[in-house]
Design a protein around this motif. Structure first.
Motif, short mmCIF file in Angstrom:
data_model
loop_
_atom_site.label_atom_id
_atom_site.label_comp_id
_atom_site.label_asym_id
_atom_site.label_seq_id
_atom_site.Cartn_x
_atom_site.Cartn_y
_atom_site.Cartn_z
N VAL A 116 8.88 13.73 3.87
CA VAL A 116 8.52 11.96 4.44
C VAL A 116 9.91 11.98 4.67
N LEU A 117 10.83 12.67 4.93
CA LEU A 117 12.16 12.06 5.47
C LEU A 117 12.20 12.64 7.41
N GLY A 118 11.41 13.81 7.30
CA GLY A 118 10.66 14.14 8.73
C GLY A 118 9.78 13.00 9.41
N LEU A 119 8.51 11.84 8.09
CA LEU A 119 8.25 10.83 9.13
C LEU A 119 8.94 9.85 8.89
N ARG B 259 0.83 -1.21 -0.20
CA ARG B 259 -0.04 0.12 -0.25
C ARG B 259 1.24 1.64 0.37
N VAL B 260 0.46 2.74 -0.70
CA VAL B 260 0.86 3.76 -0.18
C VAL B 260 0.59 4.61 0.45
N LEU B 261 2.02 4.63 1.76
CA LEU B 261 1.05 5.08 3.26
C LEU B 261 2.01 6.08 2.80
N ALA B 262 2.69 6.74 2.25
CA ALA B 262 2.98 8.86 2.54
C ALA B 262 3.37 8.71 1.15
N ASP B 263 2.87 9.94 0.68
CA ASP B 263 3.30 10.36 -0.80
C ASP B 263 2.88 11.82 -1.19
N ASP B 264 4.45 12.38 -0.66
CA ASP B 264 4.90 13.59 -0.37
C ASP B 264 6.33 14.05 -0.95
N THR B 265 6.23 15.18 -0.40
CA THR B 265 7.36 15.77 -0.98
C THR B 265 8.92 14.80 -0.09
N LEU B 266 10.06 15.47 -0.80
CA LEU B 266 11.28 14.34 -0.25
C LEU B 266 11.24 15.19 1.50
N SER B 267 11.10 16.61 1.69
CA SER B 267 11.39 16.69 3.56
C SER B 267 9.95 16.57 4.07
#
Lengths: 299, 257
Positions: free
Chosen positions: A215-218, A205-213
């Motif tokens: 997702v790095l925070g996540l 599944r897609v757990l996160a879809d975001d900008t690099l920064s």
């Protein structure tokens, strides 16, 4: 922005294993997207659907607006072979020519070899190349047809630092010319070096879809682990800097923290009687796991 | 969005694949030499020393024709049966399937390559036959022989594909050998059917190898093939085509990577 790759509610199973579970994803022209996830998350399956190797069990996959299983939809697609799979008796130049022959306006043999520092190896049989040379050739084969979309599956796994940086440079150059790039990796470092947008995949599944920064925070969480033998009374998940708290079967608590320093300071300030404090970086695998668990809590 | 780029023409892709498959084959010389040598050695050891056979133009020509059928059959079964299953095991195969070309050009490339090797396998046989036996061909018979090669090749290459797309390469080698030699022997490719006991001769007439042998012998000597040879070979061609297509379909998407 035109859409290069479009997946809508795609599911693909292999026997009892669900490799992709209702995945929707859209990649626009010119994007450089990293697919991040642990081994077995479904990244390679996703690429195999986009490249037309496999059919989705349900849902639709579109490549440049067409069915990727039609050869004509793949006219502007470039993929890499696994470096162990190059035909050992053919020379570097011959393999380049074989692949180039499939495209209407390919790079010349000299141009593609020069981009990857393989000029001197044109006459060498691929069976005699080193691992790093094979890997560079594999990525070169993805670009030889001047594709507008490049799919790269773990492009630099197992390479030394210098070779990895050379390859990244070549990929950034190619992307700068306007191409769309979709790459998988389970190395955060690789995704950090290349991707602008990051899609985290776990258990299909897609757990996160975001900008690099973002997702790095996540995924840049740290774990603060300790025991509280004499009563708790504190909601550990609500400590400043904490993201979640879980108690293991041995009674020890694990607090996942976006800011571990603040969590420890708060523990001291609130006089929580903790014992055996440990602070360590959450590995990518652990970070993925927490993303998975969060998702389940939300559900 | 619209794609203005047109795919490469079918035939240029087919020739491209044939060329590189030829290169790959020729770079592993033992595979080539084995294929080229075995029928010639059989001719040299079993036919040429028997002067009653070798000195009779009709019988010698028929003997060379039946070994020629064997050469074509073995080339097709090995290059398609074993070759396809080995290719499927190579990680390069899924990569090629992501290139902008369908299965068609690669398959046609393989057929071109197989037919080319079939012709090459016949060269030493024909040379030995011309110099060391009384075998003769009229120009019309020579042309008929050239035309017979693809006709004999097609059913066996389909059988090879059915094996290659269904089995792993180790199993394919075993199955090809277990298919090739009994078919060749019972089809009269080593011993002429005239030497068979009655029951074997009857059984033999239902085999694709016997039908191909009799049609090839008829093309080069004028000895009439048995009635029904054409029907037998066409029926087997249809069966092998169906097997090849189902094996190919089953193969798709079954592999993990």
């Amino acid at each position: 922005m035109t859409t290069v790759v479009e997946l809508e509610h795609v599911t693909r199973t292999f026997g009892a294993v669900t490799a992709l579970d209702d995945v929707s994803l859209s990649v626009g022209e010119g994007q450089l997207v990293g697919l991040l996830g642990p081994n077995g998350a479904g990244k390679t399956t996703l690429l195999s659907l986009v490249s037309g190797l496999r059919r989705a069990d349900s849902g639709t996959v579109r490549l440049f607006g067409g069915d990727p299983r039609d050869a004509s939809s793949r006219i502007a697609l470039g993929t890499t072979p696994q470096e162990t799979g190059l035909p050992p008796t053919l020379t570097v130049g011959e393999v380049v020519d074989l692949v180039a022959g499939h495209y209407p306006a390919p790079m010349t043999r000299a141009e593609v070899l020069a981009r990857f520092g393989l000029e001197d190896l044109s006459g060498r049989q691929t069976g005699g190349l080193s691992g790093g040379q094979k890997r560079r050739l594999a990525v070169a084969l993805a670009l030889v047809g001047r594709p507008r979309l490049v799919l790269l599956d773990e492009p630099t796994t197992g390479l030394d630092v210098e070779a990895r940086h050379t390859l990244w440079e070549a990929l950034r150059d190619y992307h700068a010319d306007g191409a769309t790039v979709l790459l998988t990796s389970h190395y955060l470092e690789e995704i950090e070096a290349l991707a602008e947008r990051v899609v985290v995949i776990g258990e299909g599944r897609v757990l996160a879809d975001d900008t690099l920064s973002s997702v790095l925070g996540l995924v840049g969480l740290r774990r603060v682990i300790f025991a509280v033998p004499n009563g708790d009374g504190v909601d550990l998940a609500r400590l400043p800097g904490a993201a979640s708290a879980q108690q293991a079967s041995d009674g020890r608590w694990t607090v996942l923290a976006s800011d571990a320093d603040r969590v420890v300071r708060a523990l001291v300030e609130q006089a929580v009687p903790f014992e055996g404090l440990e602070v360590r970086g959450a590995s990518l695998e652990e970070a993925f796991l927490t993303l998975t668990q969060k998702e389940e809590v939300v559900r | 969005m619209s794609i203005v780029l047109a795919p490469r023409p079918f035939w240029s892709l087919a020739v491209l694949h044939a060329r590189f498959q030829f290169l790959e084959t020729v770079r592993i010389p033992i595979a080539v030499i084995g294929n080229l040598l075995f029928p010639s050695l059989a001719l040299l050891f079993f036919v040429i020393p028997q002067r009653s056979v070798a000195d009779d133009p009709g019988i010698a020509t028929a003997a060379i024709a039946q070994l020629g059928v064997f050469a074509v059959m073995s080339t097709c079964l090995f290059s398609f049966g074993v070759g396809v299953s080995e290719d499927r095991a190579m990680p390069f195969d899924p990569f090629l399937r992501t290139l902008p070309a369908g299965a068609g050009p690669r398959l046609v490339g393989r057929v071109l390559n197989g037919v080319l090797w079939s012709y090459l396998a016949l060269v030493p046989l024909v040379l030995l036959g011309a110099f060391l036996t009384a075998a003769t061909l009229t120009p019309a018979q020579a042309l008929a022989a050239i035309a017979m090669v693809p006709a004999v090749a097609v059913p066996f290459l389909l059988l090879g594909l059915a094996i290659g797309y269904r089995l792993s390469s180790k199993a394919a080698i075993a199955v090809v050998q277990a298919t090739l030699f009994p078919l060749a022997f019972a089809g009269g490719l080593f011993l002429p059917p005239e030497a068979f006991p009655g029951w074997l001769d009857t059984l033999s007439k239902f085999l694709p190898s016997r039908a191909a042998r009799d049609l090839a012998v008829q093309a080069v000597t004028g000895y009439e093939a048995y009635a029904g040879a054409l029907v037998v070979i066409l029926a087997w061609t249809a069966v092998f085509a169906a097997l090849a297509v189902t094996a190919y379909r089953r193969d798709e998407g079954r592999r993990f990577h």
